[in-house]
Write an enzyme that holds these catalytic residues in place. Structure first.
Site, PDB file in Angstrom:
ATOM      1  N   LEU A  57       0.827  -1.205   0.000  1.00  0.00           N
ATOM      2  CA  LEU A  57       0.000   0.000   0.000  1.00  0.00           C
ATOM      3  C   LEU A  57       0.862   1.257   0.000  1.00  0.00           C
ATOM      4  O   LEU A  57       0.569   2.233  -0.703  1.00  0.00           O
ATOM      5  CB  LEU A  57      -0.933  -0.002   1.210  1.00  0.00           C
ATOM      6  CG  LEU A  57      -1.974   1.117   1.266  1.00  0.00           C
ATOM      7  CD1 LEU A  57      -2.811   1.173  -0.005  1.00  0.00           C
ATOM      8  CD2 LEU A  57      -2.873   0.940   2.485  1.00  0.00           C
ATOM      9  N   TYR A  58       1.943   1.237   0.770  1.00  0.00           N
ATOM     10  CA  TYR A  58       2.847   2.382   0.813  1.00  0.00           C
ATOM     11  C   TYR A  58       3.457   2.636  -0.569  1.00  0.00           C
ATOM     12  O   TYR A  58       3.496   3.775  -1.047  1.00  0.00           O
ATOM     13  CB  TYR A  58       3.943   2.126   1.840  1.00  0.00           C
ATOM     14  CG  TYR A  58       4.933   3.261   2.008  1.00  0.00           C
ATOM     15  CD1 TYR A  58       4.533   4.496   2.503  1.00  0.00           C
ATOM     16  CD2 TYR A  58       6.272   3.084   1.685  1.00  0.00           C
ATOM     17  CE1 TYR A  58       5.436   5.529   2.665  1.00  0.00           C
ATOM     18  CE2 TYR A  58       7.186   4.113   1.850  1.00  0.00           C
ATOM     19  CZ  TYR A  58       6.762   5.329   2.337  1.00  0.00           C
ATOM     20  OH  TYR A  58       7.668   6.362   2.490  1.00  0.00           O
ATOM     21  N   VAL A  59       3.911   1.567  -1.207  1.00  0.00           N
ATOM     22  CA  VAL A  59       4.496   1.694  -2.549  1.00  0.00           C
ATOM     23  C   VAL A  59       3.461   2.216  -3.543  1.00  0.00           C
ATOM     24  O   VAL A  59       3.763   3.068  -4.381  1.00  0.00           O
ATOM     25  CB  VAL A  59       5.063   0.334  -3.009  1.00  0.00           C
ATOM     26  CG1 VAL A  59       5.341   0.341  -4.506  1.00  0.00           C
ATOM     27  CG2 VAL A  59       6.340   0.019  -2.248  1.00  0.00           C
TER      28      VAL A  59
ATOM     29  N   SER B 144       0.963   4.154  -2.946  1.00  0.00           N
ATOM     30  CA  SER B 144       0.733   5.581  -2.711  1.00  0.00           C
ATOM     31  C   SER B 144       1.876   6.423  -3.264  1.00  0.00           C
ATOM     32  O   SER B 144       1.655   7.498  -3.837  1.00  0.00           O
ATOM     33  CB  SER B 144       0.540   5.851  -1.213  1.00  0.00           C
ATOM     34  OG  SER B 144       1.742   5.699  -0.477  1.00  0.00           O
TER      35      SER B 144
END
Length: 245
Positions: free
Chosen positions: A152-154, A156
């Site tokens: 999810l971080y990647v 975003s």
């Protein structure tokens, strides 16, 4: 401080890389707007550090996920210092979990701050940054590494990089550069929180220099891009990560 000093807004600059960027830009001669969402005392400390070193700064609270709050942030910068020359979008969150285990709340939080927050700031910056200025978005070198729990971080930050490159083209003819800096692991609370010494040591070995980055490794890159020698760098993602693949 010169009356002609340039003005920088640094989002998420009450701690970590953002705080270090704010203090470095002040040393470079910028008047700095230190933005924070909830940590007023930490933001005030950054402002105090800047003033103690002979710089000029103010702290402005604004949740970057809220468009009206970001508009007010830019209003306050213009009111205090007369204009805006540089915006560094450093505000962000990092929640780790397998994709199958992410909750809707975790997804919404990550996207609202990392993506919408950067979008809100870029939208205001595109309207208000003066000719000769710049926008620098903070991404991550974890993009492309396919590390479990970082999905999810990647996602975003991939959106942040895409916005960076499109905005570069949309500002054609305005003499404003738009770039992203993508750090590898950096020894800040943001990265270190919740990680064991074993995990940190393993991640340090991911780059050929075999160490975790320090904030100085990142702020030097931001300073260069924002400075006169970086004026020909535009539409780029600079991966400051010690050679991590």
């Amino acid at each position: 401080m010169s009356e002609n000093a340039k003005v920088a807004i640094v989002t998420g600059s009450s701690r970590g890389i953002g705080a270090a960027v704010a203090e470095r830009l002040a040393k470079d001669g910028y008047k700095v707007v230190v933005n924070y969402a909830g940590g007023a005392s930490a933001a005030d400390k950054v402002v105090s550090n800047i003033k103690a070193a002979g710089g000029e700064a103010i702290a402005v609270q604004a949740d970057v996920a809220k468009s009206l709050a970001v508009a007010r942030l830019f209003d306050e910068a213009e009111k205090a210092f007369g204009g805006i020359d540089l915006v560094v979008n450093s505000a962000g969150v990092l929640d780790l979990a397998k994709i199958a285990e992410f909750t809707d709340e975790m997804f919404d939080k990550t996207m609202s701050i990392n993506v919408k927050g950067t979008f809100n700031s870029c939208r205001q910056a595109a309207k208000r940054v003066r000719s000769g200025g710049g926008i620098i978005n903070i991404s991550t070198s974890v993009i492309g590494m396919r590390l479990p729990t970082y999905g999810l971080y990647v996602a975003s930050k991939a959106a942040v990089e895409a916005m960076t490159q499109v905005l570069t083209q949309e500002l054609r003819g305005r003499n404003i550069t738009v770039n992203a800096v993508a750090p590898g692991p950096v020894a800040t609370e943001f990265f270190l929180e919740g990680k064991s010494e074993e995990v940190i040591a393993r991640m340090a070995k991911m780059n050929p220099l075999e160490r975790i980055g320090q904030t100085d490794d990142i702020i030097g890159v931001v300073s260069f891009i924002a400075g006169p020698q970086g004026g020909w760098i535009n539409g780029q993602v600079v991966r400051a990560n010690g050679g991590m693949c």
